[in-house]
Design a protein around this motif. Structure first.
Motif, PDB file in Angstrom:
ATOM      1  N   THR A   1       0.891  -1.233  -0.213  1.00  0.00           N
ATOM      2  CA  THR A   1      -0.437  -0.276   0.093  1.00  0.00           C
ATOM      3  C   THR A   1       0.881   1.419  -0.259  1.00  0.00           C
ATOM      4  OG1 THR A   1      -1.911   1.027   1.193  1.00  0.00           O
ATOM      5  CG2 THR A   1      -0.343   0.659   3.013  1.00  0.00           C
ATOM      6  N   THR A   2       0.193   2.636   0.263  1.00  0.00           N
ATOM      7  CA  THR A   2       0.657   4.218  -0.088  1.00  0.00           C
ATOM      8  C   THR A   2       1.115   4.346   1.402  1.00  0.00           C
ATOM      9  OG1 THR A   2       1.015   3.519  -2.498  1.00  0.00           O
ATOM     10  CG2 THR A   2       1.187   5.598  -0.967  1.00  0.00           C
ATOM     11  N   VAL A   3       1.487   5.162   2.007  1.00  0.00           N
ATOM     12  CA  VAL A   3       1.670   6.157   3.136  1.00  0.00           C
ATOM     13  C   VAL A   3       0.892   7.224   3.043  1.00  0.00           C
ATOM     14  CG1 VAL A   3       2.881   7.644   4.604  1.00  0.00           C
ATOM     15  CG2 VAL A   3       2.716   5.310   4.283  1.00  0.00           C
ATOM     16  N   THR A   4      -0.757   7.484   3.282  1.00  0.00           N
ATOM     17  CA  THR A   4      -0.698   9.083   3.077  1.00  0.00           C
ATOM     18  C   THR A   4      -1.051   9.851   3.824  1.00  0.00           C
ATOM     19  OG1 THR A   4      -2.830   8.394   3.823  1.00  0.00           O
ATOM     20  CG2 THR A   4      -2.631   7.443   1.209  1.00  0.00           C
ATOM     21  N   GLY A   5      -0.558   9.679   5.118  1.00  0.00           N
ATOM     22  CA  GLY A   5      -0.255  10.628   6.267  1.00  0.00           C
ATOM     23  C   GLY A   5       0.611   9.786   7.257  1.00  0.00           C
ATOM     24  N   ILE A   6       1.234  11.148   8.147  1.00  0.00           N
ATOM     25  CA  ILE A   6       1.064  11.238   8.854  1.00  0.00           C
ATOM     26  C   ILE A   6       1.335  12.044  10.309  1.00  0.00           C
ATOM     27  CG2 ILE A   6       3.768  10.460   9.947  1.00  0.00           C
ATOM     28  CD1 ILE A   6       5.225  11.056   7.293  1.00  0.00           C
ATOM     29  N   ASP A   7       0.755  10.955  11.433  1.00  0.00           N
ATOM     30  CA  ASP A   7       0.344  12.227  12.351  1.00  0.00           C
ATOM     31  C   ASP A   7       1.144  12.386  13.385  1.00  0.00           C
ATOM     32  OD1 ASP A   7      -1.829  12.678  11.053  1.00  0.00           O
ATOM     33  OD2 ASP A   7      -3.095  10.833  11.741  1.00  0.00           O
ATOM     34  N   PHE A   8       1.549  13.119  14.225  1.00  0.00           N
ATOM     35  CA  PHE A   8       1.797  13.229  15.393  1.00  0.00           C
ATOM     36  C   PHE A   8       1.805  14.440  16.571  1.00  0.00           C
ATOM     37  CE2 PHE A   8       5.991  15.356  17.197  1.00  0.00           C
ATOM     38  CZ  PHE A   8       6.584  14.395  17.956  1.00  0.00           C
ATOM     39  N   ALA A   9       1.580  14.810  17.440  1.00  0.00           N
ATOM     40  CA  ALA A   9       1.557  14.619  18.854  1.00  0.00           C
ATOM     41  C   ALA A   9       0.160  15.868  18.103  1.00  0.00           C
ATOM     42  CB  ALA A   9       2.531  15.342  19.068  1.00  0.00           C
ATOM     43  N   GLY A  10      -0.604  15.997  17.009  1.00  0.00           N
ATOM     44  CA  GLY A  10      -1.613  16.457  16.610  1.00  0.00           C
ATOM     45  C   GLY A  10      -1.439  17.374  15.366  1.00  0.00           C
ATOM     46  N   THR A  11      -0.485  17.087  15.204  1.00  0.00           N
ATOM     47  CA  THR A  11       0.001  17.807  13.917  1.00  0.00           C
ATOM     48  C   THR A  11       0.476  16.355  12.504  1.00  0.00           C
ATOM     49  OG1 THR A  11       2.307  18.230  13.889  1.00  0.00           O
ATOM     50  CG2 THR A  11       1.118  19.800  15.234  1.00  0.00           C
ATOM     51  N   SER A  12       0.578  17.311  11.430  1.00  0.00           N
ATOM     52  CA  SER A  12       0.759  16.516  10.060  1.00  0.00           C
ATOM     53  C   SER A  12       1.801  16.187   9.981  1.00  0.00           C
ATOM     54  CB  SER A  12      -0.304  16.552   9.465  1.00  0.00           C
ATOM     55  OG  SER A  12      -1.696  16.130   9.618  1.00  0.00           O
ATOM     56  N   LEU A  13       3.037  15.618   9.068  1.00  0.00           N
ATOM     57  CA  LEU A  13       4.214  15.351   8.799  1.00  0.00           C
ATOM     58  C   LEU A  13       4.384  15.005   7.902  1.00  0.00           C
ATOM     59  CD1 LEU A  13       5.841  14.087  12.746  1.00  0.00           C
ATOM     60  CD2 LEU A  13       5.402  16.586  11.468  1.00  0.00           C
ATOM     61  N   ASP A  14       5.892  15.671   6.972  1.00  0.00           N
ATOM     62  CA  ASP A  14       5.656  15.239   5.768  1.00  0.00           C
ATOM     63  C   ASP A  14       6.141  13.492   5.700  1.00  0.00           C
ATOM     64  OD1 ASP A  14       4.526  16.622   4.516  1.00  0.00           O
ATOM     65  OD2 ASP A  14       5.667  18.055   4.720  1.00  0.00           O
ATOM     66  N   THR A  15       7.360  13.441   6.951  1.00  0.00           N
ATOM     67  CA  THR A  15       8.082  12.956   6.871  1.00  0.00           C
ATOM     68  C   THR A  15       8.204  13.238   8.226  1.00  0.00           C
ATOM     69  OG1 THR A  15       9.444  13.547   4.801  1.00  0.00           O
ATOM     70  CG2 THR A  15      10.930  12.312   6.389  1.00  0.00           C
ATOM     71  N   ALA A  16       8.730  10.879   8.733  1.00  0.00           N
ATOM     72  CA  ALA A  16       9.315  10.970  10.009  1.00  0.00           C
ATOM     73  C   ALA A  16      10.404   9.941  10.117  1.00  0.00           C
ATOM     74  CB  ALA A  16       7.551   9.538  11.061  1.00  0.00           C
TER      75      ALA A  16
END
Length: 465
Positions: A304-319
Motif C-alpha cells: 500500500t502507500t503512506v497517505t499521512g503521518i500524524d504526530f502529537a496533533g500535527t501532520s508531518l511530511d516525513t518521520a
C-alpha cells in the motif's frame, strides 16, 4: 561527527564491571561534579554518610548513595537493581543506567546495555581484567553497543602508576581483539566505532569530569568529555537504512473523541472515518507517498502507500527513527498490533526458523524441546527450542558444544516459531534483529536474543506447536 551535532542529542549510557569496582561511586561523582544533584538530596547523602562514618575526619560523601537507593543495597554496599538517572551538562543531556556487578545480576547488565549508546566498563586497577570483565565485554559485543569505554578505576590506590594502567590497557586491547570489538565485519562494516581506555579515580574525581594533574602521563580526555562528544546510535545509523515500523496500536475512533479533544476544537465528523496505525519508527525514514509493505504472521505481504503521518496533533511530511507517530495508509487493510510496516522491496521472506545468539538470564536451564514465547518487535508467538548448538567459552571466546544453557551463559540456539516472522540479522538491524525469550508459565524473561543469518538448511518438522 561534529561536536555540535553530538551535543544536540540525548545520549544513553550504562555502567558495567565486577563487584566493588566503584560503578555507583563513579556515577555519583559524575552527578556531583556536573552539578546535577539537588541541594536537599546532597544534604541527605551527607547526613547518611556521616552516620555511617564515611570519609573519616574529611567528612566525605559516600557518592554511591546517590544511585544505590534500595535498603539492601545500602546495607551491603552493593548494587542490586539497575538505577536510572537523568542529568545534563551545558553540552548534552544524558540518561545513565547504573548496573550491578555481581554475576547473578548479569541479566540486569544486559537490560541496561541493550538500549545504550555507550557502556562504561569499570576495572579495579589493583585487580585488572577479571572473568566478569570478559563476560561483560562479550555481552557488549553481542549487543553491538556502539561505543565501549573502559574506565580503569582506583588508580589512586596504585599511586597513579602508569605501568599498571598500561598493562591493563594492553589486556583490554587483547581481549577486544579476541572478541572482534572494533574489527571490520565480513560485510565491511565496523563492529564498534572505538574502544577507549581512561584512568580514573571515582572517589577523588580524577579524570571523571575534569582532567587530573596527578596523571601527567595521560594526555587524553576525561570521561565526561568523551561522553559529551561521542555520536549517539541514531546518528551512526545510515540515513538510507530501510524503513521499519512495528505496529503497536490501530487507531479507529469512529467519531468517539475524548472530551478534551473536542474542547480543543477537533471535529468529530472529521475523525469518523479516521484510521491510523501507531508505533515507533524502528529504523530508517518514511515520507508521505512512500510505497510500503505490511507484514503479518501467517499472511502474504500486502502493499500500500503512506497517505499521512500524524504526530502529537500535527501532520508531518516525513518521520524518522526513533519518532513515535501514527501512519495513515491508502488501503483499508487488516492491521493489528504485532504487524510490521516496512519499505516496499526491502524485506526478505518471513521465516519460522529462528537462529540466534542468546544471553540466558534465568536460573532455569534451557534445554532442547523447551516450549517458550518469543517476542519480536511488538509480536509475541509460541515457539519451541529445536536445539542448543553451543555456548561461549569466556577464556577462549570460542563457541563450545553444549546441550543446555545455564544462568549467565551466552549461547547459540535454533528456535521453531508457531508463525513466520520478518526476521533480520542483528548485525545489520540492531532494533528489528533483537528478540526476547519468555517463560509461558509466568511471563518472566528467560533470555535476550539476537537474530543470526539463516544458514539456509531445509525445514525441520520434528516439532509441532
Amino acid at each position: 561527527m561534529s561536536t555540535a551535532l553530538a551535543s544536540s542529542t540525548l545520549f544513553r549510557f550504562a555502567t558495567a564491571g565486577s563487584v566493588d569496582d566503584g560503578k555507583s561511586t563513579l556515577v555519583g561523582r559524575l552527578l556531583h561534579d556536573s552539578k546535577a544533584i539537588l541541594a536537599d538530596t546532597l544534604d541527605a547523602v551527607a547526613r547518611t554518610s556521616a552516620d555511617r562514618g564515611f570519609g573519616g575526619e574529611k567528612g566525605g560523601l559516600d557518592l554511591a548513595l546517590l544511585t544505590d537507593g534500595l535498603r539492601a543495597e545500602r546495607e551491603q554496599g552493593i548494587t542490586i537493581d539497575v538505577a536510572y538517572r537523568y542529568f545534563a551538562t551545558d553540552r548534552r543531556s544524558f540518561i545513565l543506567a547504573d548496573c550491578p556487578g555481581h554475576v547473578q545480576y548479569t541479566k540486569n547488565t544486559v537490560t541496561g546495555a541493550s538500549t545504550a549508546d555507550a557502556v562504561v566498563v569499570l576495572i579495579d586497577a589493583r585487580k585488572g581484567v577479571l572473568e566478569q570483565t570478559r563476560r561483560h565485554l562479550s555481552v557488549l559485543h553481542l549487543l553491538r553497543v556502539p561505543h565501549v569505554i573502559v574506565a580503569v578505576n582506583k588508580v589512586d590506590l596504585v599511586d597513579f602508576a602508569e605501568p599498571v594502567f598500561r598493562e591493563i590497557e594492553a589486556d583490554i586491547r587483547r581481549v577486544s581483539q579476541e572478541l572482534g570489538i572494533g574489527a571490520a565485519q565480513a560485510d565491511g562494516t565496523a563492529d564498534h566505532a572505538d574502544v577507549r581506555v581512561i584512568p580514573v579515580s571515582a572517589l577523588d574525581g580524577d579524570n571523571v569530569v575534569d582532567r587530573s594533574p596527578r596523571m601527567p602521563w595521560y594526555d587524553g580526555p576525561s570521561l565526561l568529555e568523551v561522553l559529551e562528544t561521542l555520536p549517539a546510535a541514531d546518528e551512526l545509523e545510515d540515513e538510507h537504512e530501510a524503513f521499519r515500523f512495528p505496529v503497536q496500536l490501530a487507531i479507529r475512533p469512529q467519531g468517539a473523541l475524548a472530551p478534551d479533544a473536542v474542547a480543543r476544537g477537533l471535529d468529530v465528523e472529521e475523525y469518523r472515518d479516521y484510521r491510523a496505525y501507531a508505533g515507533q519508527v524502528a529504523e530508517g525514514t518514511v515520507t508521505v507517498g512512500d510505497p510500503v509493505v505490511v507484514l503479518s504472521p501467517g499472511h502474504e505481504p500486502r502493499t500500500t502507500t503512506v497517505t499521512g503521518i500524524d504526530f502529537a496533533g500535527t501532520s508531518l511530511d516525513t518521520a524518522f527513527a526513533p519518532q513515535s507517530v501514527a501512519l495513515r495508509l491508502a488501503d483499508e487493510i487488516d492491521i493489528a498490533r504485532g504487524d510490521t510496516i516496512a519499505a516496499a522491496g526491502t524485506v526478505g521472506e518471513s521465516s519460522a526458523d529462528l537462529y540466534g545468539s542468546v544471553a540466558w538470564l534465568s536460573s532455569k536451564p534451557l534445554r532442547e524441546g523447551a516450549r517458550v514465547f518469543v517476542k519480536h518487535g511488538t509480536q509475541t508467538v509460541k515457539a519451541i527450542v529445536r536445539s542448543v548448538s553451543g555456548k561461549l567459552d569466556l577464556d577462549t571466546f570460542e563457541v563450545q558444544p553444549a546441550s543446555d544453557l545455564e544462568l549467565n551463559d551466552i549461547g547459540e540456539v535454533q528456535i521453531r516459531l508457531a508463525a513466520p516472522l520478518p526476521l533480520e540479522p542483528y548485525a545489520k538491524h540492531r532494533r528489528t534483529g533483537a528478540f526476547l525469550v519468555i517463560d509461558p508459565a509466568d511471563g518472566n524473561t528467560l533470555a535476550a536474543g539476537m537474530v543470526k543469518e539463516h544458514p539456509g538448511d531445509s525445514e525441520d518438522e520434528r516439532y509441532w506447536i
